[in-house]
Design an enzyme around this catalytic site. Structure first.
Site, mmCIF file in Angstrom:
data_model
loop_
_atom_site.group_PDB
_atom_site.id
_atom_site.type_symbol
_atom_site.label_atom_id
_atom_site.label_comp_id
_atom_site.label_asym_id
_atom_site.label_seq_id
_atom_site.Cartn_x
_atom_site.Cartn_y
_atom_site.Cartn_z
ATOM 1 N N GLU A 120 3.116 0.187 -8.193
ATOM 2 C CA GLU A 120 2.250 1.207 -8.780
ATOM 3 C C GLU A 120 1.351 1.823 -7.717
ATOM 4 O OE1 GLU A 120 2.411 2.403 -11.918
ATOM 5 O OE2 GLU A 120 4.194 1.143 -12.021
ATOM 6 N N ASN B 194 -1.911 4.085 -19.430
ATOM 7 C CA ASN B 194 -0.879 4.890 -18.793
ATOM 8 C C ASN B 194 0.310 5.158 -19.709
ATOM 9 O OD1 ASN B 194 0.205 6.185 -16.303
ATOM 10 N ND2 ASN B 194 1.794 4.635 -16.570
#
Length: 451
Positions: A271, A338
């Site tokens: 990420e 997210n």
């Protein structure tokens, strides 16, 4: 040239692992910290309202920490090229240091300022601090920029490992005379009429010390379940580090090395890689927030905007539970999980058929972690018009997403409980019909590309 060193803080509001600050200290002259609120230089995008709130509190923390160690933070407002040179003159400074920025207008401004200062016999140096891998160091075998994440990240991992973070200075020698500074309150970064920031105050504590605590909490309590639960908005397994990285209260080098030392984090580190990829793309495409990376999407037949639909989406009144929960979380906290960001964005673009740029602008104004790379990059990813984009025909069904990732309704219950009763609101559009309309519009794009 002797004289104090000016450290120009930008999106690096920290003392630890700050190469520009370290270079100034190594020069063995008094150090002046400077922050410039630049809302005037050409091409520099003004901050959104939630970002302004965060900036106020992060600057407060930075100023306090500099003063505790003997230093000072000067605040000035105006075009950076003029303000930095004026500050150098006022302080009779002999050197200026900063950490690099990667947006097109920012790079142009920094290059021009560097040339001007050197012409005045002022020492100037810039440093790598906000990315693990600078954009020009990662290229395909053909020497071109990457447009797909997986080979990009593989290439990054084949490079020398990110450097170790620098220690936080214990003492900072301040100048005998500090140049005049604006009052932070006079910048009016905080909302007052009305004061809508109550939810942000409940949720966040900006500043480097709080960022350090959050990183340690995540590594201790949440990292082990990150891979399994990161997509579940009600699970609390996310790092919540994105605003800390956006404002540079933590460096990515610190996050990287402390995660590796914790003995885990492959998915979490990727990420960080996705964040790097967004900046890589912005570096090569400075108009990322305005122009489709895939030019065939310029032919997308966006229908005439229906303001009532956009307003319903912004206010969390679409009648779609997961979307409404996300938009209400965003409005209250300046943040959204997210997975829900992707669902809410897909609903705007592919069910309401509203141009992704409208959504990007709203997130820019309401997210505390919106930055010039990740915000437009991720909107283009969802819209199908960007780098490594999800195909346009991949349309998130928000109801299926809720059943898969919020099966017990914990997230919806917290943020949109009206959807759990017998009188749950009806969706403002039919999901099936609008999906078909989106696919029809995509066929228009494909035909235009062939013709």
């Amino acid at each position: 040239m002797p004289g104090p060193s000016v450290v120009w803080f930008r999106d690096d509001l920290r003392l630890a692992d700050n190469p520009a600050l370290r270079a100034a200290l190594d020069r063995d002259e008094p150090v002046i910290g400077l922050y410039v609120l630049d809302e005037e230089s050409s091409g520099i995008r003004p901050l959104g309202e939630a970002a302004r709130w965060w900036l106020h509190h992060s600057l407060t923390s930075l100023g306090e920490r500099l003063r505790e160690r003997g230093g000072a933070l000067v605040l000035r407002r105006g075009p950076a090229d003029r303000v930095v040179r004026e500050t150098v003159s006022d302080a009779a400074a002999g050197a200026v240091f900063w950490n690099r920025r990667y947006g097109g207008p920012e790079r142009e401004a920094d290059a021009g300022l560097k040339s001007a200062l050197r012409a005045d016999s002022v020492e100037v140096s810039s440093f790598a601090a906000s990315l693990l891998f600078e954009p020009w160091t990662v290229r395909t075998g053909a020497g071109t920029p990457f447009s797909v994440f997986t080979p990009f990240w593989r290439a990054c991992l084949a490079l020398p490992a990110p450097r170790a973070p620098l220690a936080e200075p214990r003492e900072i020698a301040g100048p005998g005379r500090t140049p005049a500074s604006d009052s932070l309150g006079d910048w009016a970064l905080l909302p007052t009429r009305p004061d809508w920031a109550g939810g942000l105050r409940e949720t966040w504590e900006p500043g480097e010390p709080a960022a350090r605590r959050r990183l340690q909490e995540f590594l201790r309590d949440d990292l082990a379940q990150y891979d399994r639960a990161r997509d579940e908005p009600g699970a609390g397994a996310t790092s919540l580090l994105s605003p800390r990285l956006r404002w540079g209260e933590l460096s990515p080098h610190t996050v990287w090395h402390e995660t590796v030392e914790a003995g885990a984090g492959g998915r979490f580190l990727s990420e960080l890689g996705w964040r790097e990829f967004a900046w890589h793309v912005l570096f090569h495409h400075p108009d990322l927030a305005r122009r489709n990376l895939r030019p065939e999407f310029d032919a997308f037949p966006w229908p005439r905007l229906q303001p009532t639909h956009l307003d319903a989406w912004q206010r969390g009144r679409t009648g779609v539970a997961l979307v409404d929960a996300g938009m209400k979380q965003l409005w209250h906290t300046g943040y959204m999980h997210n997975r829900v960001r992707m669902v809410a964005a897909s609903f705007l673009v592919k069910n309401l058929l509203i141009d992704w740029r409208r959504g990007e602008e709203w997130f820019w104004d309401t997210l505390v972690d919106a930055d010039a790379a990740n915000n437009p990059f991720n909107w283009q990813w969802v819209a199908g018009s960007g780098a490594d984009a999800a195909p346009y025909f991949r349309i998130f069904n928000p109801q299926l997403q809720a059943r898969k990732f919020d099966p017990d309704g914990h997230y919806v219950r917290e943020w949109a409980p009206e959807h759990l009763g017998e009188d749950s609101p009806e969706p403002i559009v039919d999901l099936g019909e609008t999906r078909k309309a989106a696919l029809d519009a995509y066929e228009h794009v494909k035909r235009a590309a062939r013709d």
